[in-house]
Design a protein around this motif. Structure first.
Motif, PDB file in Angstrom:
ATOM      1  N   ASN A 157       0.837  -1.204   0.000  1.00 36.80           N
ATOM      2  CA  ASN A 157       0.000   0.000   0.000  1.00 36.80           C
ATOM      3  C   ASN A 157       0.872   1.254   0.000  1.00 36.80           C
ATOM      4  N   LYS A 158       0.235   2.370  -0.352  1.00 36.96           N
ATOM      5  CA  LYS A 158       0.955   3.645  -0.362  1.00 36.96           C
ATOM      6  C   LYS A 158       1.275   4.104   1.052  1.00 36.96           C
ATOM      7  N   LEU A 159       2.482   4.577   1.240  1.00 41.60           N
ATOM      8  CA  LEU A 159       2.889   5.294   2.446  1.00 41.60           C
ATOM      9  C   LEU A 159       3.252   6.711   2.004  1.00 41.60           C
ATOM     10  N   PRO A 160       3.337   7.658   2.939  1.00 40.18           N
ATOM     11  CA  PRO A 160       3.627   9.048   2.542  1.00 40.18           C
ATOM     12  C   PRO A 160       5.097   9.291   2.188  1.00 40.18           C
ATOM     13  N   PHE A 161       5.773   8.269   1.669  1.00 41.49           N
ATOM     14  CA  PHE A 161       7.151   8.381   1.196  1.00 41.49           C
ATOM     15  C   PHE A 161       7.426   7.178   0.291  1.00 41.49           C
ATOM     16  N   ALA A 162       8.485   7.265  -0.496  1.00 47.71           N
ATOM     17  CA  ALA A 162       8.819   6.193  -1.432  1.00 47.71           C
ATOM     18  C   ALA A 162       9.273   4.943  -0.687  1.00 47.71           C
ATOM     19  N   HIS A 163       8.833   3.785  -1.173  1.00 46.05           N
ATOM     20  CA  HIS A 163       9.249   2.528  -0.546  1.00 46.05           C
ATOM     21  C   HIS A 163       9.022   1.384  -1.527  1.00 46.05           C
ATOM     22  N   GLU A 164       9.538   0.231  -1.192  1.00 41.15           N
ATOM     23  CA  GLU A 164       9.380  -0.959  -2.032  1.00 41.15           C
ATOM     24  C   GLU A 164       8.719  -2.083  -1.231  1.00 41.15           C
ATOM     25  N   GLY A 165       7.664  -1.733  -0.551  1.00 36.95           N
ATOM     26  CA  GLY A 165       6.943  -2.709   0.261  1.00 36.95           C
ATOM     27  C   GLY A 165       7.319  -2.591   1.725  1.00 36.95           C
ATOM     28  N   TYR A 166       6.443  -3.111   2.574  1.00 37.13           N
ATOM     29  CA  TYR A 166       6.715  -3.009   4.012  1.00 37.13           C
ATOM     30  C   TYR A 166       6.013  -4.115   4.786  1.00 37.13           C
ATOM     31  N   ILE A 167       6.557  -4.378   5.969  1.00 37.69           N
ATOM     32  CA  ILE A 167       5.916  -5.272   6.931  1.00 37.69           C
ATOM     33  C   ILE A 167       5.149  -4.408   7.919  1.00 37.69           C
ATOM     34  N   GLU A 168       3.927  -4.804   8.216  1.00 35.83           N
ATOM     35  CA  GLU A 168       3.146  -4.152   9.263  1.00 35.83           C
ATOM     36  C   GLU A 168       2.980  -5.135  10.420  1.00 35.83           C
TER      37      GLU A 168
END
Length: 219
Positions: A157-168
């Motif tokens: 999902n979109k976060l308020p900065f650039a990323h290549e995926g994330y763990i929640e």
């Protein structure tokens, strides 16, 4: 003590001694040096268990590392789960995350039991990847954590900065550390702990018994 860096928590509060300087000799079961979250929590548990406890802080409660914390409690530590598995094996790596998860639950239990108002709130931890290599690493981290039975999700999902995926990682927590610390110290004192601020420890001598030499008395 990082006094050259501004603390959000300390800047928002008028800081003064809540407890006296030590001015006499004392004999106790346990003496604790340092009035941060570790020292105050230890004093709370021991005093509640019926031990005679003295806690000594050379400045004011919470003005060391506790006053400069992010105040974000998470089961995830700086070392990756993959690194922990490599060093300790899968089951002990699991224990590291589980112990931190249990700690958050215990803090919430204390807050509820002692009716402490400290802005405690459950919230997720987000661990994101900067690039594709980071994404590959996070995928493995997610798969390992899931295989150990932890609830978490891998997201794009979109976060308020650039990323290549994330763990929640859900159900982590944050609070106001000084409100929590001050109230916990008060509960420790109610259970019988003697707390002294503006008291410097000059030396520690001997063992069984140990003598602590302070600016105002011997313990």
């Amino acid at each position: 003590r990082r006094m050259s860096t501004q603390s959000t928590w300390l800047a928002a509060q008028e800081r003064s001694a809540l407890y006296p300087r030590i001015s006499q000799d004392e004999t106790v079961d346990v003496a604790i040096i340092g009035g941060g979250i570790t020292g105050v929590t230890t004093a709370y548990y021991l005093a509640k268990a019926g031990k005679q406890v003295v806690l000594i802080e050379q400045n004011h409660l919470g003005e060391g590392d506790t006053g400069y914390t992010t105040a974000f409690f998470t089961q995830v530590i700086d070392s990756s789960l993959q690194e922990l598995e490599k060093i300790f094996g899968k089951e002990k790596a699991k224990l590291v995350w589980q112990s931190n998860k249990d700690s958050i639950d215990e803090i919430e239990r204390i807050i509820t039991h002692e009716k402490i108002l400290c802005e405690f709130k459950r919230c997720p931890a987000i661990i994101f990847a900067h690039n594709q290599d980071g994404r590959t690493f996070l995928k493995k981290e997610y798969e390992l954590a899931a295989s150990l039975g932890f609830s978490l999700a891998f997201k794009d999902n979109k976060l308020p900065f650039a990323h290549e995926g994330y763990i929640e990682v859900p159900n982590q927590a944050k609070l106001h550390p000084l409100l929590y610390l001050t109230a916990l110290a008060a509960r420790a004192a109610e259970y019988g702990a003697h707390i002294y601020e503006e008291t410097h420890v000059h030396d520690v001598e001997g063992h069984d018994p140990t003598t602590i030499l302070t600016s105002g008395g011997r313990i």
